[in-house]
Design a protein around this motif. Structure first.
Motif, PDB file in Angstrom:
ATOM      1  N   TRP A  98       0.167  38.489  56.936  1.00 23.83           N
ATOM      2  CA  TRP A  98      -1.165  37.903  56.951  1.00 23.83           C
ATOM      3  C   TRP A  98      -1.617  37.533  55.547  1.00 23.83           C
ATOM      4  O   TRP A  98      -1.690  38.380  54.673  1.00 23.83           O
ATOM      5  N   SER A 118     -11.815  41.229  65.921  1.00 23.87           N
ATOM      6  CA  SER A 118     -13.099  40.742  65.411  1.00 23.87           C
ATOM      7  C   SER A 118     -13.040  40.740  63.893  1.00 23.87           C
ATOM      8  O   SER A 118     -12.824  41.786  63.269  1.00 23.87           O
ATOM      9  N   ILE A 119     -13.222  39.587  63.303  1.00 25.42           N
ATOM     10  CA  ILE A 119     -13.183  39.447  61.858  1.00 25.42           C
ATOM     11  C   ILE A 119     -14.590  39.680  61.314  1.00 25.42           C
ATOM     12  O   ILE A 119     -15.531  38.977  61.677  1.00 25.42           O
ATOM     13  N   VAL A 179     -11.677  44.136  59.658  1.00 26.72           N
ATOM     14  CA  VAL A 179     -11.246  43.628  60.959  1.00 26.72           C
ATOM     15  C   VAL A 179     -11.329  44.773  61.966  1.00 26.72           C
ATOM     16  O   VAL A 179     -10.976  45.915  61.651  1.00 26.72           O
ATOM     17  N   THR A 223      -4.492  35.373  55.442  1.00 23.40           N
ATOM     18  CA  THR A 223      -5.897  35.030  55.674  1.00 23.40           C
ATOM     19  C   THR A 223      -6.382  35.692  56.958  1.00 23.40           C
ATOM     20  O   THR A 223      -5.558  36.094  57.801  1.00 23.40           O
ATOM     21  N   PRO A 224      -7.690  35.782  57.144  1.00 20.42           N
ATOM     22  CA  PRO A 224      -8.205  36.296  58.413  1.00 20.42           C
ATOM     23  C   PRO A 224      -7.762  35.447  59.606  1.00 20.42           C
ATOM     24  O   PRO A 224      -7.566  35.973  60.697  1.00 20.42           O
ATOM     25  N   TYR A 259      -5.662  41.064  51.404  1.00 21.65           N
ATOM     26  CA  TYR A 259      -4.709  39.989  51.689  1.00 21.65           C
ATOM     27  C   TYR A 259      -3.773  39.680  50.521  1.00 21.65           C
ATOM     28  O   TYR A 259      -2.563  39.529  50.744  1.00 21.65           O
ATOM     29  N   LYS A 279     -16.997  40.618  57.629  1.00 18.39           N
ATOM     30  CA  LYS A 279     -16.971  40.139  56.247  1.00 18.39           C
ATOM     31  C   LYS A 279     -16.263  41.130  55.329  1.00 18.39           C
ATOM     32  O   LYS A 279     -16.060  42.293  55.682  1.00 18.39           O
ATOM     33  N   VAL A 289      -4.590  36.765  61.043  1.00 20.11           N
ATOM     34  CA  VAL A 289      -4.815  37.964  61.866  1.00 20.11           C
ATOM     35  C   VAL A 289      -5.261  37.537  63.262  1.00 20.11           C
ATOM     36  O   VAL A 289      -4.744  38.004  64.274  1.00 20.11           O
ATOM     37  N   LYS A 290      -6.226  36.624  63.299  1.00 26.24           N
ATOM     38  CA  LYS A 290      -6.780  36.145  64.566  1.00 26.24           C
ATOM     39  C   LYS A 290      -5.722  35.419  65.398  1.00 26.24           C
ATOM     40  O   LYS A 290      -5.730  35.503  66.627  1.00 26.24           O
TER      41      LYS A 290
END
Length: 99
Positions: A37, A51-52, A58, A39-40, A75, A54, A43-44
C-alpha cells in the motif's frame, strides 16, 4: 507491509472470550504482510469495507463485521501499527482517531 504489535491481535483471543476473532484476524494479518500500500486508495482497493479516516487511520471490519480493527499506516515506510481491536460495542466506546 510490516505489521507492528501483533501481540495486540493475540491478546483478543488469548482470554478465550473472543476465540472466534482468531482466524479472521490472522487472515487479515497474512493479507497485509503481502500488501504494497502506497496510498489509502490502495487499501480501499484491497479491502472495500475499510473505512479511511484522516491522518493515516483505517478501520477494518473482521469476522463478518463482528470486530473492528483500527490501525495507523505509515505509507512511506510501509508500516501498519495496530492501535485497537474489539467488538462493535467496544469500538463505539473509543475515538478511533486518537486511540
Amino acid at each position: 507491509m510490516r505489521v507492528i504489535a501483533l501481540s495486540t491481535l493475540k491478546a483478543v483471543w488469548a482470554g478465550g472470550a473472543h476465540q472466534d476473532a482468531r482466524e479472521p484476524a490472522l487472515a487479515w494479518y497474512r493479507d497485509v504482510l503481502s500488501a504494497e500500500w502506497a496510498t489509502p486508495a490502495a487499501v480501499k482497493a484491497q479491502f472495500r469495507s475499510a473505512s479511511i479516516l484522516k491522518d493515516g487511520r483505517v478501520v477494518f471490519n473482521l469476522a463478518g463485521n463482528k470486530y473492528r480493527l483500527v490501525v495507523w499506516i505509515n505509507y512511506p515506510y510501509r508500516v501498519v501499527y495496530i492501535r485497537f481491536i474489539g467488538t462493535h460495542r467496544q469500538y463505539d466506546a473509543i475515538d478511533a482517531q486518537t486511540i
